[in-house]
Design an enzyme around this catalytic site. Structure first.
Site, PDB file in Angstrom:
ATOM      1  N   SER A  24       0.824  -1.217   0.000  1.00  0.00           N
ATOM      2  CA  SER A  24       0.000   0.000   0.000  1.00  0.00           C
ATOM      3  C   SER A  24       0.853   1.261   0.000  1.00  0.00           C
ATOM      4  O   SER A  24       0.310   2.366  -0.108  1.00  0.00           O
ATOM      5  CB  SER A  24      -0.958  -0.005   1.201  1.00  0.00           C
ATOM      6  N   ASN A 111      -1.999  -2.994  13.059  1.00  0.00           N
ATOM      7  CA  ASN A 111      -3.465  -2.876  13.046  1.00  0.00           C
ATOM      8  C   ASN A 111      -3.958  -1.658  13.819  1.00  0.00           C
ATOM      9  O   ASN A 111      -4.867  -0.957  13.374  1.00  0.00           O
ATOM     10  CB  ASN A 111      -4.101  -4.152  13.600  1.00  0.00           C
ATOM     11  N   THR A 156     -41.534  24.730  -8.639  1.00  0.00           N
ATOM     12  CA  THR A 156     -41.667  23.313  -8.283  1.00  0.00           C
ATOM     13  C   THR A 156     -41.806  22.602  -9.628  1.00  0.00           C
ATOM     14  O   THR A 156     -42.349  23.200 -10.578  1.00  0.00           O
ATOM     15  CB  THR A 156     -42.907  23.030  -7.404  1.00  0.00           C
ATOM     16  N   HIS A 157     -41.301  21.407  -9.751  1.00  0.00           N
ATOM     17  CA  HIS A 157     -41.295  20.675 -11.030  1.00  0.00           C
ATOM     18  C   HIS A 157     -40.598  21.463 -12.141  1.00  0.00           C
ATOM     19  O   HIS A 157     -40.941  21.318 -13.312  1.00  0.00           O
ATOM     20  CB  HIS A 157     -42.715  20.313 -11.489  1.00  0.00           C
ATOM     21  N   SER A 278     -15.067  26.806 -26.442  1.00  0.00           N
ATOM     22  CA  SER A 278     -15.164  25.582 -27.228  1.00  0.00           C
ATOM     23  C   SER A 278     -14.032  25.601 -28.251  1.00  0.00           C
ATOM     24  O   SER A 278     -13.624  26.670 -28.709  1.00  0.00           O
ATOM     25  CB  SER A 278     -16.527  25.560 -27.930  1.00  0.00           C
ATOM     26  N   LYS A 284     -18.708  30.345 -28.024  1.00  0.00           N
ATOM     27  CA  LYS A 284     -19.215  29.685 -26.824  1.00  0.00           C
ATOM     28  C   LYS A 284     -18.515  30.057 -25.539  1.00  0.00           C
ATOM     29  O   LYS A 284     -17.320  30.307 -25.503  1.00  0.00           O
ATOM     30  CB  LYS A 284     -19.158  28.167 -27.007  1.00  0.00           C
ATOM     31  N   ASN A 286     -18.738  28.144 -21.941  1.00  0.00           N
ATOM     32  CA  ASN A 286     -19.355  26.965 -21.333  1.00  0.00           C
ATOM     33  C   ASN A 286     -19.159  26.924 -19.814  1.00  0.00           C
ATOM     34  O   ASN A 286     -18.112  27.306 -19.316  1.00  0.00           O
ATOM     35  CB  ASN A 286     -18.742  25.691 -21.922  1.00  0.00           C
ATOM     36  N   TYR A 318      -8.965  -7.356  12.207  1.00  0.00           N
ATOM     37  CA  TYR A 318      -8.408  -6.832  10.963  1.00  0.00           C
ATOM     38  C   TYR A 318      -8.379  -7.896   9.871  1.00  0.00           C
ATOM     39  O   TYR A 318      -8.068  -9.060  10.117  1.00  0.00           O
ATOM     40  CB  TYR A 318      -6.975  -6.318  11.194  1.00  0.00           C
ATOM     41  N   GLN A 323      -7.383  -2.718   3.793  1.00  0.00           N
ATOM     42  CA  GLN A 323      -6.401  -1.837   3.150  1.00  0.00           C
ATOM     43  C   GLN A 323      -7.053  -1.083   1.985  1.00  0.00           C
ATOM     44  O   GLN A 323      -6.555  -0.044   1.549  1.00  0.00           O
ATOM     45  CB  GLN A 323      -5.211  -2.659   2.653  1.00  0.00           C
ATOM     46  N   LYS A 326      -8.446   3.109   1.961  1.00  0.00           N
ATOM     47  CA  LYS A 326      -7.780   4.408   1.910  1.00  0.00           C
ATOM     48  C   LYS A 326      -7.941   5.208   0.617  1.00  0.00           C
ATOM     49  O   LYS A 326      -8.216   6.407   0.663  1.00  0.00           O
ATOM     50  CB  LYS A 326      -6.286   4.221   2.200  1.00  0.00           C
TER      51      LYS A 326
HETATM   52  N1  ARG Z   1      -1.109  -1.519   4.999  1.00  0.00           N
HETATM   53  C1  ARG Z   1      -2.057  -2.049   5.917  1.00  0.00           C
HETATM   54  C2  ARG Z   1      -3.390  -1.359   5.706  1.00  0.00           C
HETATM   55  O1  ARG Z   1      -3.425  -0.363   5.075  1.00  0.00           O
HETATM   56  C3  ARG Z   1      -1.615  -1.818   7.322  1.00  0.00           C
HETATM   57  C4  ARG Z   1      -2.107  -2.848   8.293  1.00  0.00           C
HETATM   58  C5  ARG Z   1      -1.510  -4.138   8.027  1.00  0.00           C
HETATM   59  N2  ARG Z   1      -1.755  -5.066   9.056  1.00  0.00           N
HETATM   60  C6  ARG Z   1      -1.577  -6.362   8.866  1.00  0.00           C
HETATM   61  N3  ARG Z   1      -1.778  -7.119   9.851  1.00  0.00           N
HETATM   62  N4  ARG Z   1      -1.240  -6.830   7.694  1.00  0.00           N
HETATM   63  O2  ARG Z   1      -4.407  -1.800   6.147  1.00  0.00           O
END
Ligand code: ARG
Length: 465
Positions: A24, A111, A156-157, A278, A284, A286, A318, A323, A326
Site C-alpha cells: 500500500s 493494526n 416546483t417541477h 469551445s 461559446k 461553457n 483486521y 487496506q 484508503k
Molecule cells: N497496509 C495495511 C493497511 O493499510 C496496514 C495494516 C496491516 N496489518 C496487517 N496485519 N497486515 O491496512
C-alpha cells in the site's frame, strides 16, 4: 535473502505480483506525517512507562523528527518496495539509529497503527472541509444579503410557482451547507478517540498507558474496546458519507447555475475566470466548472459505496480487505477540498442579472395562489371553489396574452364580482413575495432575518475554533 522486517516466518522472496497487489506504500505514503506523529506519541508513552529507556526514546524521537524533515524537504522519497508507510518509516528509522529503532514497535501492531494514522488523517480533513464549508456559507450569505429584494420565480417541477427572492434561494443552499458543516463536526467529535495501544486485536501484556498517547495526540480519550477499534472503519465511512451528501448539495447548486447561465434564462453570468470556450465554436462560453462539480458527485458516491461493500461481512478483527479503505477516502477528501474552494470563488465572482430574473416573474401567473387565498380570506369562499375561480382568471389572462398581475379590475370582476379592488395591488409579484412573511418565509424582511441568524451562527463557529 534479506529478511523483511514484518515477515518472520516467510522464507522465500515474495512474488513481484504479490508485492504489486499487497503493497500500500504507493498510496498510503501520504500518511507519513500522521505515522510519525503517532510513533512519537507511542515512543514517548513507552518511555514514560519505563518500557523503553530514556536514551532509546531520545534516539527514536530525534530519528523520527529527522525523517519527517527529510521527507518534507524531498530528500527522502517514500517510493521503495516497503509494504506500507508503517514499515517504510520503521525501516528507515532503524537504518538511521540502529537497535533503538527496533524497540519502537513494542506493544503495538500495524493494526492499531493504521487505525490511528488513518483516523488522524480523517479528523484533520474533517476540520479542513468544515472550515471551507464555513467560508462558502459566508459567501452565500453575502450574496443573499445583496439580493434579498431581487425577485425570481420560485419553482416546483421546474415550473414557475411563486415569486421568491434570490437571497432566499441562496440561503437555502447556505442552510444545506450548515447541516453539512454540523455533520463533519459531529463526526469529528464522535470519532475523537484514540486507537493506539490496542495492538493486534486483544490489547497487550505490556504496562502501557493509553491515556498518555491519547492526550498527546489530542483525542478525548482512548477507545473502549480493542477488538472493535482495530476492526472499525466507521470514521472513514462517515467522512465519505459527509462528503457525498455535501457534494450532492453542491451538485444541485451547480445544476441551477448551469441552467441559469443558459440563453433561455440568463439569470446569472459566471465570470470568465470560471468559464471555458469551445475548440470549434468561437462564440461559446461553457459552464465547465459547475458541470465538473456536478460530475464529481459520481466519484464520491462511488467511494462511499465501495467502502460500505468492503466492510460488509468482514469477520472481526483486521482483514487485509481493509487496506482498500484508503484510496477512496483520499480521493473524496481531495475532491471535496478542491471543489469547495472552486465553488466559493465562483459564487463570489458571478454576476446576478436582476432584470432577467424579474422579467421571468411576469411569466406563469406566479400570484395565482394569492388570488385564491384572497377569495378564501376576504370573500369567505371555500378553498376548492376559490381554486376554480382563480383557474378561470388565469385562463382569461392567457387569452389576453397577459400575466395575471397585469389584469385590470374590470377584467378580474368579469370572472367573479366578489373580487375587490384591493386585489389588483395584491397580485403584484413583489407584494406577493413580501406577503410570505411567516417565519422562514421569502419576504425580504424574513430573508434578511435568516441572513442575520446565519451570520451570528458563523461567528459563533469562528469563535469556537
Ligand atoms: N497496509 C495495511 C493497511 O493499510 C496496514 C495494516 C496491516 N496489518 C496487517 N496485519 N497486515 O491496512
Amino acid at each position: 535473502m534479506a529478511k523483511k522486517i514484518a515477515s518472520a516466518r516467510i522464507t522465500e522472496e515474495s512474488s513481484k505480483l504479490l508485492q504489486e497487489l499487497n503493497n500500500s506504500l504507493p498510496f498510503d505514503n501520504v500518511l507519513y506525517k500522521e505515522d510519525i506523529e503517532g510513533s512519537r506519541a507511542h515512543a514517548y508513552m513507552l518511555k514514560e512507562q519505563g518500557i523503553i529507556s530514556e536514551d532509546d526514546h531520545a534516539k527514536i524521537d530525534a530519528g523520527l523528527v529527522e525523517i519527517l524533515g527529510d521527507i518534507e524537504a524531498g530528500i527522502l522519497k517514500l517510493d521503495g518496495d516497503d509494504e506500507d508507510i508503517h514499515m517504510a518509516i520503521e525501516g528507515e528509522l532503524t537504518r538511521r539509529i540502529g537497535d533503538a529503532g527496533k524497540r519502537l514497535h513494542t506493544a503495538r501492531s500495524r493494526n492499531d497503527q493504521v487505525a490511528l494514522d488513518f483516523r488522524l488523517y480523517v479528523q484533520k480533513n474533517s476540520r479542513a472541509i468544515a472550515n471551507l464549508l464555513l467560508e462558502n456559507i459566508q459567501t452565500l450569505v453575502d450574496v443573499a444579503q445583496k439580493h434579498a429584494d431581487t425577485m425570481l420565480p420560485g419553482m416546483t417541477h421546474l415550473q414557475h410557482a411563486q415569486p421568491i427572492n434570490f437571497g432566499y434561494h441562496m440561503m437555502a443552499y447556505a442552510s444545506m451547507f450548515k447541516r453539512d458543516y454540523e455533520r463533519f463536526m459531529s463526526s469529528y467529535e464522535r470519532n475523537n478517540y484514540s486507537p493506539i495501544g490496542c495492538a493486534a486485536l486483544a490489547g497487550t501484556p505490556h504496562p502501557i498507558n493509553r491515556q498518555t498517547t491519547s492526550n498527546k495526540l489530542g483525542f478525548n480519550a482512548p477507545t473502549l474496546n480493542c477488538l472493535d477499534t482495530v476492526s472499525d472503519r466507521d470514521f472513514a465511512l462517515e467522512i465519505l458519507f459527509n462528503i457525498a451528501t455535501m457534494m450532492m448539495h453542491m451538485s444541485r447548486l451547480s445544476e441551477e447555475l448551469i441552467l441559469w447561465s443558459a440563453a433561455e434564462f440568463k439569470w446569472v453570468t459566471l465570470s470568465d475566470r470560471h468559464a471555458t470556450g469551445s475548440s470549434i465554436m468561437p462564440q461559446k462560453k461553457n459552464p465547465d466548472i459547475p458541470e465538473l462539480l456536478r460530475g464529481k458527485t459520481g466519484r464520491v458516491n462511488g467511494n462511499l459505496v465501495a467502502l460500505l461493500t468492503v466492510m460488509k461481512g468482514l469477520p472481526l478483527a483486521y482483514n487485509k480487505d481493509m487496506q482498500e479503505d484508503k484510496e477512496g477516502v483520499f480521493d473524496s477528501v481531495k475532491t471535496a477540498l478542491l471543489s469547495l474552494q472552486v465553488l466559493n470563488e465562483m459564487i463570489a465572482d458571478m454576476t446576478v442579472n436582476k432584470e432577467a430574473m424579474e422579467a421571468a416573474c411576469m411569466v406563469g401567473h406566479l400570484t395565482a395562489t394569492d388570488l385564491a387565498d384572497y377569495l378564501v380570506k376576504e370573500a369567505g369562499i371555500p378553498f376548492r371553489d376559490a381554486y376554480h375561480i382563480t383557474g378561470n382568471v388565469v385562463n382569461l389572462a392567457e387569452e389576453k396574452g397577459k400575466d395575471i398581475s397585469e389584469l385590470t379590475l374590470e377584467e378580474l370582476q368579469s370572472i367573479d364580482a366578489r373580487i375587490g379592488k384591493d386585489v389588483v395591488e395584491m397580485l403584484d409579484n413583489r407584494a406577493s413575495m413580501n406577503a410570505r412573511c411567516s417565519e422562514g418565509g421569502t419576504a425580504t424582511e424574513r430573508t434578511l432575518e435568516q441572513v442575520a441568524q446565519m451570520k451570528a451562527w458563523i461567528s459563533m463557529q469562528n469563535n469556537q475554533k
